[in-house]
Structure formats: structure tokens, C-alpha cells
Design a protein around this motif. Sequence first.
Motif, PDB file in Angstrom:
ATOM      1  N   MET A  12       1.754  -7.756  -1.737  1.00  0.00           N
ATOM      2  CA  MET A  12       3.091  -7.078  -1.860  1.00  0.00           C
ATOM      3  C   MET A  12       3.952  -8.367  -2.078  1.00  0.00           C
ATOM      4  SD  MET A  12       3.153  -4.650   1.624  1.00  0.00           S
ATOM      5  CE  MET A  12       3.682  -3.005   0.978  1.00  0.00           C
ATOM      6  N   ALA A  13       5.032  -7.974  -2.679  1.00  0.00           N
ATOM      7  CA  ALA A  13       6.445  -9.121  -2.537  1.00  0.00           C
ATOM      8  C   ALA A  13       7.606  -8.202  -2.776  1.00  0.00           C
ATOM      9  CB  ALA A  13       6.078  -9.920  -3.949  1.00  0.00           C
ATOM     10  N   THR A  14       8.691  -8.652  -1.971  1.00  0.00           N
ATOM     11  CA  THR A  14       9.818  -8.034  -2.134  1.00  0.00           C
ATOM     12  C   THR A  14      10.597  -8.893  -2.904  1.00  0.00           C
ATOM     13  OG1 THR A  14      11.470  -6.982  -0.898  1.00  0.00           O
ATOM     14  CG2 THR A  14      10.888  -9.255  -0.047  1.00  0.00           C
ATOM     15  N   ILE A  15      11.539  -7.948  -3.876  1.00  0.00           N
ATOM     16  CA  ILE A  15      12.337  -8.579  -4.672  1.00  0.00           C
ATOM     17  C   ILE A  15      14.060  -8.364  -4.131  1.00  0.00           C
ATOM     18  CG2 ILE A  15      13.458  -8.305  -6.997  1.00  0.00           C
ATOM     19  CD1 ILE A  15      10.501  -7.014  -7.581  1.00  0.00           C
ATOM     20  N   GLY A  16      14.198  -7.507  -3.360  1.00  0.00           N
ATOM     21  CA  GLY A  16      15.418  -7.425  -2.902  1.00  0.00           C
ATOM     22  C   GLY A  16      15.529  -5.844  -2.248  1.00  0.00           C
ATOM     23  N   ARG A  17      16.894  -5.617  -1.841  1.00  0.00           N
ATOM     24  CA  ARG A  17      17.264  -4.234  -1.384  1.00  0.00           C
ATOM     25  C   ARG A  17      16.640  -3.204  -1.983  1.00  0.00           C
ATOM     26  NH1 ARG A  17      21.474  -2.613   1.994  1.00  0.00           N
ATOM     27  NH2 ARG A  17      22.648  -0.928   1.345  1.00  0.00           N
ATOM     28  N   ASN A  18      15.662  -2.474  -1.440  1.00  0.00           N
ATOM     29  CA  ASN A  18      15.099  -1.275  -2.430  1.00  0.00           C
ATOM     30  C   ASN A  18      14.405  -1.484  -3.514  1.00  0.00           C
ATOM     31  OD1 ASN A  18      16.211   0.800  -0.670  1.00  0.00           O
ATOM     32  ND2 ASN A  18      18.004   0.931  -1.761  1.00  0.00           N
ATOM     33  N   ALA A  19      13.943  -2.629  -3.433  1.00  0.00           N
ATOM     34  CA  ALA A  19      12.954  -3.149  -4.622  1.00  0.00           C
ATOM     35  C   ALA A  19      11.865  -4.125  -4.264  1.00  0.00           C
ATOM     36  CB  ALA A  19      13.900  -4.031  -5.882  1.00  0.00           C
ATOM     37  N   ALA A  20      10.587  -3.713  -4.617  1.00  0.00           N
ATOM     38  CA  ALA A  20       9.481  -4.455  -4.101  1.00  0.00           C
ATOM     39  C   ALA A  20       8.300  -4.265  -5.157  1.00  0.00           C
ATOM     40  CB  ALA A  20       9.083  -4.396  -2.775  1.00  0.00           C
ATOM     41  N   VAL A  21       7.348  -4.980  -5.116  1.00  0.00           N
ATOM     42  CA  VAL A  21       6.080  -4.327  -5.611  1.00  0.00           C
ATOM     43  C   VAL A  21       4.966  -4.624  -4.740  1.00  0.00           C
ATOM     44  CG1 VAL A  21       6.782  -5.236  -7.863  1.00  0.00           C
ATOM     45  CG2 VAL A  21       5.721  -6.954  -6.695  1.00  0.00           C
ATOM     46  N   ALA A  22       3.974  -3.607  -4.928  1.00  0.00           N
ATOM     47  CA  ALA A  22       2.679  -3.691  -3.942  1.00  0.00           C
ATOM     48  C   ALA A  22       1.442  -3.208  -4.938  1.00  0.00           C
ATOM     49  CB  ALA A  22       2.970  -2.673  -2.870  1.00  0.00           C
ATOM     50  N   GLU A  23       0.343  -3.902  -4.654  1.00  0.00           N
ATOM     51  CA  GLU A  23      -0.605  -3.647  -5.407  1.00  0.00           C
ATOM     52  C   GLU A  23      -1.877  -3.531  -4.487  1.00  0.00           C
ATOM     53  OE1 GLU A  23      -0.930  -5.739  -9.014  1.00  0.00           O
ATOM     54  OE2 GLU A  23      -2.856  -5.409  -9.598  1.00  0.00           O
ATOM     55  N   LEU A  24      -2.122  -2.200  -4.426  1.00  0.00           N
ATOM     56  CA  LEU A  24      -3.302  -2.031  -3.470  1.00  0.00           C
ATOM     57  C   LEU A  24      -4.787  -1.891  -4.062  1.00  0.00           C
ATOM     58  CD1 LEU A  24      -1.860   1.236  -1.803  1.00  0.00           C
ATOM     59  CD2 LEU A  24      -1.211  -1.217  -1.103  1.00  0.00           C
ATOM     60  N   THR A  25      -5.841  -2.153  -3.208  1.00  0.00           N
ATOM     61  CA  THR A  25      -6.915  -2.433  -3.768  1.00  0.00           C
ATOM     62  C   THR A  25      -7.648  -1.294  -4.497  1.00  0.00           C
ATOM     63  OG1 THR A  25      -7.568  -2.416  -1.531  1.00  0.00           O
ATOM     64  CG2 THR A  25      -8.136  -4.196  -2.602  1.00  0.00           C
ATOM     65  N   ASN A  26      -7.269   0.057  -4.215  1.00  0.00           N
ATOM     66  CA  ASN A  26      -7.747   1.279  -5.119  1.00  0.00           C
ATOM     67  C   ASN A  26      -7.093   1.096  -6.303  1.00  0.00           C
ATOM     68  OD1 ASN A  26      -5.306   1.973  -4.525  1.00  0.00           O
ATOM     69  ND2 ASN A  26      -5.847   3.577  -3.186  1.00  0.00           N
ATOM     70  N   GLY A  27      -6.387  -0.008  -6.725  1.00  0.00           N
ATOM     71  CA  GLY A  27      -5.653   0.229  -8.026  1.00  0.00           C
ATOM     72  C   GLY A  27      -4.312   0.831  -8.113  1.00  0.00           C
ATOM     73  N   MET A  28      -3.847   1.260  -7.091  1.00  0.00           N
ATOM     74  CA  MET A  28      -2.512   1.817  -6.853  1.00  0.00           C
ATOM     75  C   MET A  28      -1.678   0.710  -6.921  1.00  0.00           C
ATOM     76  SD  MET A  28      -1.801   4.604  -4.053  1.00  0.00           S
ATOM     77  CE  MET A  28       0.009   4.949  -3.561  1.00  0.00           C
ATOM     78  N   LYS A  29      -0.420   1.411  -7.586  1.00  0.00           N
ATOM     79  CA  LYS A  29       0.727   0.304  -7.788  1.00  0.00           C
ATOM     80  C   LYS A  29       2.065   0.671  -7.133  1.00  0.00           C
ATOM     81  CE  LYS A  29      -1.582  -1.899 -11.555  1.00  0.00           C
ATOM     82  NZ  LYS A  29      -2.687  -1.249 -11.675  1.00  0.00           N
ATOM     83  N   LEU A  30       3.025   0.144  -6.361  1.00  0.00           N
ATOM     84  CA  LEU A  30       3.881   0.757  -5.869  1.00  0.00           C
ATOM     85  C   LEU A  30       5.069  -0.238  -6.385  1.00  0.00           C
ATOM     86  CD1 LEU A  30       3.161   1.544  -2.143  1.00  0.00           C
ATOM     87  CD2 LEU A  30       3.028   3.096  -4.119  1.00  0.00           C
ATOM     88  N   THR A  31       6.414   0.581  -6.598  1.00  0.00           N
ATOM     89  CA  THR A  31       7.479  -0.205  -6.971  1.00  0.00           C
ATOM     90  C   THR A  31       8.722   0.361  -6.272  1.00  0.00           C
ATOM     91  OG1 THR A  31       7.915   0.999  -9.145  1.00  0.00           O
ATOM     92  CG2 THR A  31       6.812  -1.200  -9.325  1.00  0.00           C
ATOM     93  N   GLY A  32       9.895  -0.156  -6.457  1.00  0.00           N
ATOM     94  CA  GLY A  32      11.234   0.240  -5.998  1.00  0.00           C
ATOM     95  C   GLY A  32      11.164   0.615  -4.612  1.00  0.00           C
ATOM     96  N   SER A  33      11.943   1.666  -3.953  1.00  0.00           N
ATOM     97  CA  SER A  33      12.011   1.781  -2.415  1.00  0.00           C
ATOM     98  C   SER A  33      10.809   1.988  -1.941  1.00  0.00           C
ATOM     99  CB  SER A  33      13.043   3.097  -2.212  1.00  0.00           C
ATOM    100  OG  SER A  33      13.858   3.196  -3.384  1.00  0.00           O
TER     101      SER A  33
END
Lengths: 410, 410
Positions: free
Chosen positions: B345-366
Motif C-alpha cells: 500500500m501507499a498513500t497519496i493524500g486525503r482520500n487517495a491511496a493505492v493498494a495491491e493485494l496478492t489475489n490481484g485485487m487493486k484498490l484506489t481512492g478512499s
Amino acid sequence: MTRVVIVGAGFGGLATMSALAHQDVEITLIDKHNFATFQPLLYQVATAGLNPGDVAFPIRTLLRKQKGVTFRQGMLAGVDSAANEISLVDGARVPYDFLVLAMGATTNFFGIPGAEEHCHGIYTLDEALAVRNKVFSLFERAASQGIKGNAMTTIVIGGGATGVEMAGALAELKLRAFRTDYPSLDPAQARVILIEARERLLGAFSPELSKYASAELKGRGVEVRLNTEVKSVTDAGVHLANGEFIDSRLVIWSAGVGVSKQFSDLGLPQGRQGRFEVGDDLRVVGHENIFAVGDIAATLESDGSLVPQLAQPAIQTGTHVAKMIQALITSMPTTQFVYRNKGTMATIGRNAAVAELTNGMKLTGSTAWLAWLALHLLTLLGVRNRLSVLLNWSWHYISWGRGPRVILGG
Amino acid sequence: MTRVVIVGAGFGGLATMSALAHQDVEITLIDKHNFATFQPLLYQVATAGLNPGDVAFPIRTLLRKQKGVTFRQGMLAGVDSAANEISLVDGARVPYDFLVLAMGATTNFFGIPGAEEHCHGIYTLDEALAVRNKVFSLFERAASQGIKGNAMTTIVIGGGATGVEMAGALAELKLRAFRTDYPSLDPAQARVILIEARERLLGAFSPELSKYASAELKGRGVEVRLNTEVKSVTDAGVHLANGEFIDSRLVIWSAGVGVSKQFSDLGLPQGRQGRFEVGDDLRVVGHENIFAVGDIAATLESDGSLVPQLAQPAIQTGTHVAKMIQALITSMPTTQFVYRNKGTMATIGRNAAVAELTNGMKLTGSTAWLAWLALHLLTLLGVRNRLSVLLNWSWHYISWGRGPRVILGG
């Protein structure tokens, strides 16, 4: 518009600013730091009860609610009263119509040899942090390398409110920290010695409270030495006037404050303790538009004694000066400052404090302690800081002090 | 009893300690500080989102719950593997049956001229505080003396997770702080420039998340410069390989970590990036009873690449080594370490970050941002620190950052 320049963002300067801020004036607030320090709680930073951020409040955040105030970080270098201008160390010149000097005081070593070089003050946030680092470094060294002689003896010089609070907090820290974090160390080897030149502690309080404070401190393991004068301080410890020498790696100076040397060159009249001489309307003697407030002003009580160097007189003088400036702007006469003593308090430790109110009422024990806690929380600047301090204190009380005891800058 | 000496109280060393603490071993934990640092949040200390005390946890407090662990503050000076003894800088010698090296990494400047002298790292608490002091000092100077040229330009070198988090937090701090605390300053004049040598940010994440991060940063006013190599750094700014020069008073280095020079004299085999070469059971090559964990170990993934220098691999290697020590004590064979990537995971700022899980799932935003907040709060050491961070963050979110923005150490 009338330009008011306030130098110093302590209790005095901030009181002037607040009282003037919604008037039709243009205020420049100058301080060497970008934050205001809540000095009454510095001893808790020094003994790891609080984080530095808990007692420091960013000045610009304070100013958001104030209209017409500009902040400028800088150090006062000179006052040119003929030109109505001050100069700062960075070379800038700031013109004023009214100047308010509120730079506060600094540790006064009364010329005792070695004191300035070898004692720690606890008058600024940096000083408080330095004491905290030293205390824990001594504990760490003792735990790692074994105790040698008086390697953990701490001496506090000066038995006024600050000295009593510091000695009490050190004794408590030691008892708590040794039981939980340094089980290999013997609390008896970490002596805390409080030295007072006069015959009782807390000279500003009534004798029965002095007695209570002495007894409470002794009960907490502090060695209280009254009628004891310090002759000199070296890096090895403290030489007393009676010829005795006490070995110590950490000597804390709380025997008094004075005016910083750098302000002796300003060309302003200085009276007792180096404080600026002021008339009864708080104008600096010989000047029509320069005021001094708080610790740096030699403000007199009605009986001719100097007002104490505490938060209350600073706030009251600050507020009075704001009124005087408004009076002068509207060509009204200035009035005499009258100090209203609202009482004094000092804390000794967990569930122990003393308070003396102006109606003669005296409080001790948990009542005084809770009153002390409440008062300091209420006057602490800023909701965030209040919440954070409340959190730290509650935690402290429940857990007996995990506190923020990290050695920074190390 | 078997003596285990662990050098370094970061994620790796503490994981070894926790996993071994209730076994029949005598553990000595050694660290140069008396506190453990939660490094993933240091960038928030650097940008005044958190107090230093929020990310520092006193080691002795951690040890209260552990049996058979002794802490000793000290710096590793040498390893005498023939005598099974280490020496510390203060001269002490500590004997061991098993030695666990967990000293972590430090900023690596890759020999770029001027980088070490003129860049700020954000790898230790002191470094993070230094950045915070510098940022606010630049703002104060600009507000007091007027902006000159690029007096407020901040350059972040290295677009990995740390660089992205730092650039995002700086951009946010600037926007918030300028609106509320420095209304006289123009946000456009306080440029934040993020420099990355490769063609995309967040090289460890998938390209679509890199794209999202770039776009979010740009939306927040960060100038993202990809495919941009740094040639040298001076006190005036950064020289790029393409001949361009960027004027800047504050250059932050987040382009990589390496092993501290002082550990190159230990006589242990060093592999890529100076990290200690370890076998697949994490024993240092050529040594039967010396292990290395975390950032300082050249631990391999199954594909032959080095495990990343992050908290997760440090914790996993630390736990594995605890098992290996137990195995060796009971004369069982050691086993191979297998890294389990739990996602990044890495955060960019208020309500914004990225996460990449091992099952291939990707998350962004809040969603990613809230997940990031929750994860970091849960893993942060100590209830008091968690509460304090929660308080700071909530306050931050509600008030848009009054934060602990004081300039310490004057």
C-alpha cells in the motif's frame, strides 16, 4: 491605521494581542519561535509526562481567529525610539506607532561560578527536552554499565514552585520507571536532591503549605536541603557554601529568572533583576509609546514589591496595555495598572499539590491536585493540545506512566 | 540457558524477540535508541501530521510484557564470531549463543555527488524532524522576507512508495497551511517536484496504479518528472542529467536505502546493496549461529530476487529466525524461509491511496485510503500511541491540519 508591534508571543504578548485584535489597529506579532509555549507544564515535558507538541501551539494557528494580525518570526536586535522602528537580527526593520515588549525572562544564574555552563534550565521547550534526554540517558547508562557512585543523582537548585514541581516529578518518574522499565536499578541510588537557600520551600506561599510540600516531597524520596547555599557548579557536581560537595551528572537550575543579556543593549532603563522600568501605566520610563509586559517588566504591586514572574501577572499586564493603547489612540488619559492576585498553585506529584487563594483559603492533597489539573487544562491553548494532554495525563494516571519517554536527537 | 543477542529493535528484531520471548532463552536486545520507530509514518512527522512521540515507542515499555528479555542501549562495533561475542561502541562485550543482526538499512545515495551532504533522508525520527523544521522555516522566511526565486521549491528524489507519500503530504500541507496560516504566500510559488529516474512511479506496483498515483499527485499540484536522472546536488539545488538545474532549498532523498557503512567492517559477507548474504534458513553465509533479518539481510524470494525492504518481510524473517533458533536448540534441522507477499500500500493524500493485494485485487481512492489508515493504526505499537495518532488524524481531517507544526531546536 495605527501600527502596534508586539515582541514576544508568551502570555503577556498574546494577552495584548487578543485584547487589541478586534480594534482598528494593525498588529505585527514577532517571536523567535513559530510557536507559543505553555511554560507552566514544561517540567512535565522534562519528566516525560507530556510530548513537546502538547505544550507548544503554532502561532499562525492562533492568528486565524484574529483579524489584522501579522506574524513574523524573528529576534529583536534593537529599538530605535527616535525613528519609531525596531530592527531584527535578520536585518529587517519594523516601524511602529506603539511598541509592546513582551520577550519574557530567561534563567538567571546570579553569577554563581559554573552554573550557566553546567546547569540545565527548564524555561524553554528545548531546555525541557534536553533535561528529558539527559535523565533517560543516565538511566540507560546505569542499566547497561552498572551504577558508578552518584551516576544517577539529580540535583534541583531552587525550591520555588518550579523547583518543587520538578523535584516531585523526578521522584515520581524514578519510582514508576524503575519498577516497570528498569527493574535492575535501585531507586535508592537515583537520589533527587532539592536545594533551597532559604529556610523553607515555596517562599511565595504561606508557611503551612511549605511544610506540607516538604513533607510530601520527603515522602516521595526527595532529599530536601533547606538553608543550603550553592557556591559553585562543575561538571562533576555541586559545591555547597558549607564546604560539602555533591557528585551529580544532572543539575537543574530553578533558582530564578532574569532578563536575557541581549536585551541589556536596547538602551531602555532597567531596574531590579534587569527588568525594564515601567511607569504605573506600564509605559517604559522615558518613552511615550513603548510598553513592557510580563516577566520582562519591573511592574510594581501596590506595596512597592515587584509582581511575580508568572502567567497571571503577564496576562493582566498584557490586557492593561491593550487598554492603554486604545486610550492613547483616542487621546484619553492612561490609568494605573493594579495587579489582582488570583492565587497561586504548585503541584508536587500524583494527588498532591498546594493552592493558596486570595480569600485566604488553602488547599492541599487531591483537591488541590485536581484543581491544578483543571486550571491548567482550561488555560492550555487549543482544543487539540487540551485533548492530547488529557489523553497523556489519563494514560499516565491509569498506567503509571508509559509516557513519551524517548531520547531524541541522540 | 541459551543466550540470544538481537541487535536492532525495528520490525525484524522485535518480531524475533516476540516469537522467542516465552521460550527458554535469555534474550539481550540492543539498539542505539531507547525507542522503536514506526518508520512507515515518519513522512507524517516530517509534514507535521503527527508528533514525534506518536511514532516512537519506548523499548523498555515493550519489554514489560516479555519474560527473560534485557534491553541495552548501545551501538554495535564488532562481531567476534570465533569468541561468540559482540563488542559495542562503549567498549562493552556481550557474549551470545545465537546472534540476530537486525540493524536495518539507511539512506543510500548511490554515490551521486553532493547528495549525502545536501539531501535530507526521512529514514529516522531525527531526520523526519529535521525535514519538518526545514519546511516550516522556509515558509516562515518566505512570509517574513518575501519570496525570492525558488525559495520554497521542494524536490523529492525517488518515486517509490516513500517518495510518493512524501510528495503527496508536502503538496497537501502546502495547500492547507497556505490557506489558513500563510495567506500572504502563493501556493503556486511553493513547488513540489517529484523526480523519478524510471518511466513510472511506484515501480513495485502494477502500471495502472502508477498511473493513478501520477494523476492524483498532479491534481494536488505536484510536478511529476519521470525518466529524469539526477546528476548532482548542491546547496543551491539539483542538477539533472539532461543539463537542467532546479533551484531548491530543500531536497528530500527517497531514492533508496542501503546498508550503513559502519557495518561493512564487521567481516560478514555482503551481497547486493551491501546487504548481508544469508542462506535460505537466514543464517549469515559461513556462520552457524549468526542470523540476519529485515532490511539488512539479502533475503531471496523464490524467483531469486531480493525481498523488498519493508515492514512485512522484516517481520516474517524475524519470526522465521525465532523458529530456526528453537530448532537449533533442540537439534532439529533448519528450514527454508518463504516470503509471503501480503500486498503493498501507499498513500497519496486525503482520500487517495493505492493498494495491491496478492489475489490481484487493486484498490484506489478512499477505499484504499481507509484501508491504509486502519492497517497502520492496527500495527502501530502501543495503545497510547494508537489513541494519540487517531486523535491527530481525526483532528487533521476535521480541521484540515492544525497539526503539530512547531519548529523545534531553534
